[in-house]
Write an enzyme that holds these catalytic residues in place. Structure first.
Site, mmCIF file in Angstrom:
data_model
loop_
_atom_site.group_PDB
_atom_site.id
_atom_site.type_symbol
_atom_site.label_atom_id
_atom_site.label_comp_id
_atom_site.label_asym_id
_atom_site.label_seq_id
_atom_site.Cartn_x
_atom_site.Cartn_y
_atom_site.Cartn_z
ATOM 1 N N CYS A 112 -52.591 3.037 91.520
ATOM 2 C CA CYS A 112 -51.552 2.805 92.543
ATOM 3 C C CYS A 112 -52.127 2.760 93.956
ATOM 4 O O CYS A 112 -51.474 2.251 94.871
ATOM 5 C CB CYS A 112 -50.495 3.895 92.453
ATOM 6 N N HIS A 256 -46.182 4.540 98.481
ATOM 7 C CA HIS A 256 -46.158 4.057 97.099
ATOM 8 C C HIS A 256 -44.818 4.457 96.482
ATOM 9 O O HIS A 256 -44.385 5.596 96.602
ATOM 10 C CB HIS A 256 -47.320 4.686 96.327
ATOM 11 N N ASN A 286 -41.967 1.510 89.719
ATOM 12 C CA ASN A 286 -43.353 1.733 90.123
ATOM 13 C C ASN A 286 -44.191 0.525 89.715
ATOM 14 O O ASN A 286 -44.402 0.301 88.525
ATOM 15 C CB ASN A 286 -43.856 3.015 89.448
HETATM 16 N N1 ACO Z 1 -34.438 9.932 79.900
HETATM 17 C C1 ACO Z 1 -33.915 11.119 79.585
HETATM 18 N N2 ACO Z 1 -34.659 12.242 79.481
HETATM 19 C C2 ACO Z 1 -35.982 12.131 79.744
HETATM 20 C C3 ACO Z 1 -36.598 10.914 80.071
HETATM 21 C C4 ACO Z 1 -35.755 9.780 80.148
HETATM 22 N N3 ACO Z 1 -36.231 8.558 80.474
HETATM 23 N N4 ACO Z 1 -37.919 11.122 80.271
HETATM 24 C C5 ACO Z 1 -38.126 12.427 80.068
HETATM 25 N N5 ACO Z 1 -36.980 13.042 79.742
HETATM 26 C C6 ACO Z 1 -36.730 14.443 79.440
HETATM 27 C C7 ACO Z 1 -37.994 15.151 78.966
HETATM 28 O O1 ACO Z 1 -38.169 14.955 77.593
HETATM 29 C C8 ACO Z 1 -37.658 16.574 79.321
HETATM 30 O O2 ACO Z 1 -36.807 17.086 78.293
HETATM 31 P P1 ACO Z 1 -37.016 18.586 77.747
HETATM 32 O O3 ACO Z 1 -36.803 19.471 78.942
HETATM 33 O O4 ACO Z 1 -35.974 18.689 76.705
HETATM 34 O O5 ACO Z 1 -38.420 18.621 77.262
HETATM 35 C C9 ACO Z 1 -36.838 16.474 80.599
HETATM 36 O O6 ACO Z 1 -36.373 15.128 80.640
HETATM 37 C C10 ACO Z 1 -37.609 16.785 81.861
HETATM 38 O O7 ACO Z 1 -38.846 16.106 81.815
HETATM 39 P P2 ACO Z 1 -39.873 16.184 82.998
HETATM 40 O O8 ACO Z 1 -41.102 15.374 82.644
HETATM 41 O O9 ACO Z 1 -40.067 17.608 83.404
HETATM 42 O O10 ACO Z 1 -39.050 15.421 84.135
HETATM 43 P P3 ACO Z 1 -39.379 15.277 85.652
HETATM 44 O O11 ACO Z 1 -38.255 15.770 86.453
HETATM 45 O O12 ACO Z 1 -40.767 15.789 86.001
HETATM 46 O O13 ACO Z 1 -39.425 13.688 85.853
HETATM 47 C C11 ACO Z 1 -41.034 11.903 86.024
HETATM 48 C C12 ACO Z 1 -40.345 12.909 85.115
HETATM 49 C C13 ACO Z 1 -39.979 10.995 86.571
HETATM 50 C C14 ACO Z 1 -42.053 11.111 85.225
HETATM 51 C C15 ACO Z 1 -41.733 12.664 87.191
HETATM 52 O O14 ACO Z 1 -42.489 13.718 86.666
HETATM 53 C C16 ACO Z 1 -42.652 11.768 88.015
HETATM 54 O O15 ACO Z 1 -42.202 10.888 88.716
HETATM 55 N N6 ACO Z 1 -43.967 12.039 87.993
HETATM 56 C C17 ACO Z 1 -44.955 11.332 88.844
HETATM 57 C C18 ACO Z 1 -45.180 9.905 88.448
HETATM 58 C C19 ACO Z 1 -46.229 9.293 89.360
HETATM 59 O O16 ACO Z 1 -46.158 9.405 90.558
HETATM 60 N N7 ACO Z 1 -47.280 8.712 88.804
HETATM 61 C C20 ACO Z 1 -48.384 8.254 89.622
HETATM 62 C C21 ACO Z 1 -48.444 6.847 89.815
HETATM 63 S S1 ACO Z 1 -48.386 5.900 88.309
HETATM 64 C C22 ACO Z 1 -49.878 5.015 88.173
HETATM 65 O O17 ACO Z 1 -50.875 5.336 88.745
HETATM 66 C C23 ACO Z 1 -49.886 3.835 87.197
#
Ligand code: ACO
Length: 329
Positions: A112, A256, A286
């Site tokens: 990214c 980003h 993203n």
């Molecule tokens: N729909 C419904 N529920 C979901 C989904 C979905 N699409 N995805 C995950 N969940 C559930 C999980 O299974 C979990 O359930 P559980 O508690 O029963 O286990 C719950 O939601 C919470 O999951 P978390 O992973 O803790 O959710 P979080 O609030 O952290 O959000 C996310 C996840 C959106 C991925 C966030 O962590 C994020 O944005 N992370 C950073 C991403 C990023 O910046 N990446 C870098 C760039 S990408 C690149 O370089 C290509």
């Protein structure tokens, strides 16, 4: 000598994937996706569109705005982790499509942060006096490396490209336009938090590892989230410090677009007001290396960037890699 952004361009494929589409594919909901990420829809390639096709369209728009013809380019840099081929670089393919045969051409793999790495490299070459005009592109076809059975990643990613034409301004003076400072950083010890384990030369594709879905993006979202906020703030601050500019002087933060909560966290820590933060995550999701230049181009074409504005761009992604650049418009 200044490295000045003369033109911007962006392109997103026409096909739209909405949150409602994902509700039919995996166990998720529009409410979950919007509240956790800020994303409502994203664009994906169709009908054989390639990364270099997206690059070409974004580049044409940037060149047109800059009023520079492809033959005048000295260098093409493409930030991407989804190249058309392992060999040759996507930049070389783009060179051929544009007919920019007087240029060097190479890719930068910094996820990214790929576009900001490219911009920083372009600035370095220009300030050294080695080149005059550089096309910097960030472009991704993440839909090809997204596991559409994994709800924790598939709702996040989209395809697109953004480009800028950077030109040497030999009359660059104090107070003139240009890329004022850049900061780049990596932490290779956390590779496995965000990676594609197979398909490279270490573990080439086999039927077995394809069946195990190892050819797709795997991400520990929660850990990445915490690291992203800290790293983006640090990069932003170091870039501002280099230029001697305070956060109160920033006209636009162009971050980003990975997650609205990450962006809000960064803006809050840097004490940059919400109305100065450019957001388009709800339309594109993203798009990795494409996300900052697509946002920059949108803001530019809407007339939101005024001469003399300080624009701070910041990104974080796989590697881990991150960086920031400060531009005086
Ligand atoms: N729909 C419904 N529920 C979901 C989904 C979905 N699409 N995805 C995950 N969940 C559930 C999980 O299974 C979990 O359930 P559980 O508690 O029963 O286990 C719950 O939601 C919470 O999951 P978390 O992973 O803790 O959710 P979080 O609030 O952290 O959000 C996310 C996840 C959106 C991925 C966030 O962590 C994020 O944005 N992370 C950073 C991403 C990023 O910046 N990446 C870098 C760039 S990408 C690149 O370089 C290509």
């Amino acid at each position: 000598m200044n490295a000045v952004i003369r033109g911007t361009g962006g392109y997103a494929p026409e096909k739209v994937l909405t949150n409602a589409d994902f509700e039919k594919m995996v166990e998720t909901s529009d409410e979950w996706i919007v509240s956790r990420t800020g994303i409502k829809e994203r664009r994906v390639v169709s009908n054989g569109e390639t990364n270099s096709d997206l690059c070409y369209k974004a580049a044409q728009r940037a060149l047109e705005m800059a009023n520079i013809s492809p033959e005048d380019l000295d260098m093409i840099i493409v930030g991407t982790v989804t190249p058309d081929y392992f060999l040759p670089s996507t930049a070389a393919v783009v060179q051929e499509k544009l007919g920019a045969f007087n240029s060097a051409a190479f890719d930068v793999a910094a996820a990214c942060a790929g576009f900001l790495h490219g911009l920083s490299i372009a600035r370095g070459f220009i300030l050294n006096g080695n080149v005059k005009r550089v096309l910097v592109i960030g472009s991704e076809v993440l839909s090809r490396i997204t596991d559409y059975t994994d709800r924790s990643t598939c709702v996040l990613f989209g395809d697109g490209a953004g480009a800028v034409v950077v030109e040497a301004d030999e009359n660059g003076v104090e107070g003139g336009s240009g890329v004022l400072s850049s900061y780049l950083k990596a932490d290779g010890s956390k590779t496995e938090l965000l990676w594609i384990p197979i398909g490279g030369s270490k573990d080439p594709i086999t039927q077995q590892n394809v069946d195990a879905r190892g050819r797709y993006i795997m991400m520990s979202g929660n850990e990445i989230y915490k690291l992203a906020v800290r790293a983006m703030c640090d990069a932003a601050q170091k870039t501002l410090d280099q230029a001697g500019i305070g956060t109160d002087e920033i006209s636009w933060l162009i971050p980003h677009q990975a997650n609205i909560r990450i962006i809000e966290g960064v803006a809050k820590r840097l004490k940059i007001q919400d109305e100065k933060v450019y957001l388009n995550i709800e339309k594109y999701g993203n798009t990795s290396a494409a996300s900052v230049p697509i946002a920059l181009d949108e803001a530019n074409r809407r007339g939101m960037l005024k001469k003399g504005d300080y624009i701070l761009m910041v990104a974080f992604g796989g590697g881990l890699t991150w960086g920031a650049s400060l531009v005086r418009w």
